[in-house]
Design an enzyme around this catalytic site. Structure first.
Site, mmCIF file in Angstrom:
data_model
loop_
_atom_site.group_PDB
_atom_site.id
_atom_site.type_symbol
_atom_site.label_atom_id
_atom_site.label_comp_id
_atom_site.label_asym_id
_atom_site.label_seq_id
_atom_site.Cartn_x
_atom_site.Cartn_y
_atom_site.Cartn_z
ATOM 1 N N GLU A 1 -1.503 11.711 23.764
ATOM 2 C CA GLU A 1 -2.242 11.323 24.698
ATOM 3 C C GLU A 1 -2.529 12.344 25.750
ATOM 4 O OE1 GLU A 1 -0.788 7.508 26.192
ATOM 5 O OE2 GLU A 1 -1.374 6.499 24.211
ATOM 6 N N GLU B 1 -0.231 4.269 17.799
ATOM 7 C CA GLU B 1 0.477 3.436 18.825
ATOM 8 C C GLU B 1 -0.431 1.993 18.895
ATOM 9 O OE1 GLU B 1 1.745 4.682 22.495
ATOM 10 O OE2 GLU B 1 2.498 6.609 21.533
#
Ligand code: BGC
Length: 394
Positions: free
Chosen positions: A160, A307
């Site tokens: 991320e 995720e």
């Protein structure tokens, strides 16, 4: 009820990150950020889940539940505690984590950077300085050489980067805590360059699949917000997706949706349930983000859900959320989108960054004093889905 099967070889796992579970990660920028006077972080990470010592128990638990992969991160601040000084003991530790996983039939999915940066790199410009690109590549090279292709099943370069860049440099709620648009631009560019350099560095030492994992959201334009939504998505997602063309896989990480009007974010829709994280309960976002990533990458890069999950104290709500999210994965697969795995965030209730320990994403609870692990009902439910590679749908 009908039973729907996932493609053969579909990978089922859970994920964690070093700083959120290991404990005592004092040489990282996050530790420093948590301890600043008046820090916005709810509480320090402290001992976290003491996974540094308890990883064999966690891996055994994962295997017993029925999962086949474990996505975890190796901690740069431990591996390279000062610039150019590498810790063989830390590298050996992560080699043992991989070996223990493999002995239990679990494939290690190794993330090289998950939000935390060594203090020495952070004070010397961090991600806003282009010097970080070579530093990150050197660390990747050294770590991949030590672990090797026999240990790593998949490598994720950076977790991320869009979140670290925006939260750290534009919103000021992650380290270094700055609110500077020019820095935000620089950090995004440096992260993209570091990803490319990291891919090459890892592959030079270990011939394994390598990719990036990105925070994604369903973008919903409201009241004529299309232009703003597209501009925001370009900076938050598309710039990074474009840096991932030609990769072995791309990791989609999704939790909710964003609603954007002509002037910016408009917040949750009335009537939609709000989660403790402050965003909407919106399990349908996963399918939307898989479609966006697939299209932006021209259908050329296989996807993995690296995720997806929900922070809630209500485990029945967690089960319902994952059920809907997995139905979305099946619908994407039905349309020819190459999705190769699903990773639930997280194995454990752990340190949820600025929220501290008050938000519970785990399939497994972790007692804050004894560190005792207690699986929740959803852990068994999802473990059965993993074992059978199939789910019952209404
Ligand atoms: C991050 C995790 C985080 C999770 C839940 C992702 O953005 O990779 O570190 O705990 O979301 O908020």
């Amino acid at each position: 009820m009908t039973t729907r099967r996932f493609p053969d070889g579909f990978e089922w796992g859970t994920a964690t990150a070093a700083h959120q579970v290991e404990g005592g990660n004092w040489n990282s920028d996050w530790w420093e950020f948590e301890h600043r006077p008046g820090s916005i972080v709810a509480e320090p990470s402290g001992d976290a889940c003491d996974q540094w010592h308890r990883y064999p128990d966690d891996l055994r638990l994962l295997a017993d539940l029925g999962f086949s992969t474990y996505r975890f991160s190796v901690e740069w601040a431990r591996i390279e505690p000062e610039e150019g000084e590498f810790s063989t003991a830390a590298l050996d530790h992560y080699a043992r984590v991989c070996d223990t996983a493999r002995d239990l039939g679990i494939q290690p999915v190794v993330t090289f950077h998950h939000f935390t940066t060594p203090r020495w790199a952070a004070v010397d410009g961090g991600w806003a300085d282009s010097g970080i690109v070579d530093r990150f590549a050197r660390y990747c090279e050294r770590t991949a050489r030590h672990l090797g292709a026999d240990r790593i099943a998949r490598a994720c370069t950076i977790n991320e980067p869009n979140i670290v860049a925006s939260m750290g440099h534009m919103m000021g709620v992650f380290p270094p805590g700055h609110t500077d648009d020019a820095e935000w631009d620089a950090a995004r560019a440096n992260f993209c360059a570091a990803h490319r350099a990291g891919v090459d560095a890892i592959k030079s030492q270990a011939d394994v699949p390598v990719g990036m994992t990105l925070s994604m959201a369903e973008y919903a334009a409201v009241d004529g917000g299309e232009e703003y939504a597209a501009a925001h998505q370009a900076r938050m997602e598309d710039q990074f997706l474009d840096a991932c063309r030609g990769d072995d896989f791309f990791g989609v990480q999704t939790y909710s949706r964003l609603r954007l009007g002509p002037q910016g974010m408009v917040g949750p829709e009335e009537g939609v349930e709000l989660l403790p994280m402050g965003y909407e309960y919106w399990p349908w976002a996963l399918e939307a983000t898989l479609r966006h990533a697939w299209n932006r990458l021209d259908g050329q890069v296989p996807l993995l859900v690296t995720e997806n999950g929900i922070g809630t104290g209500d485990d029945e709500q967690r089960r319902a959320y994952v059920q809907k999210a997995l139905e979305g994965v099946l619908s994407a697969i039905d349309d020819g989108i190459d999705v190769r795995g699903y990773t639930y965030w997280s194995l454990l209730d752990n340190f949820e960054w600025i929220f501290g320990y008050r938000i519970h994403f785990g399939l497994v609870a972790c007692d804050r004093t004894t560190f005792e692990r207690t699986p929740k009902p959803t852990a068994d439910w999802l473990g059965d889905i993993a074992r059978t590679n199939a789910i019952d749908v209404a």
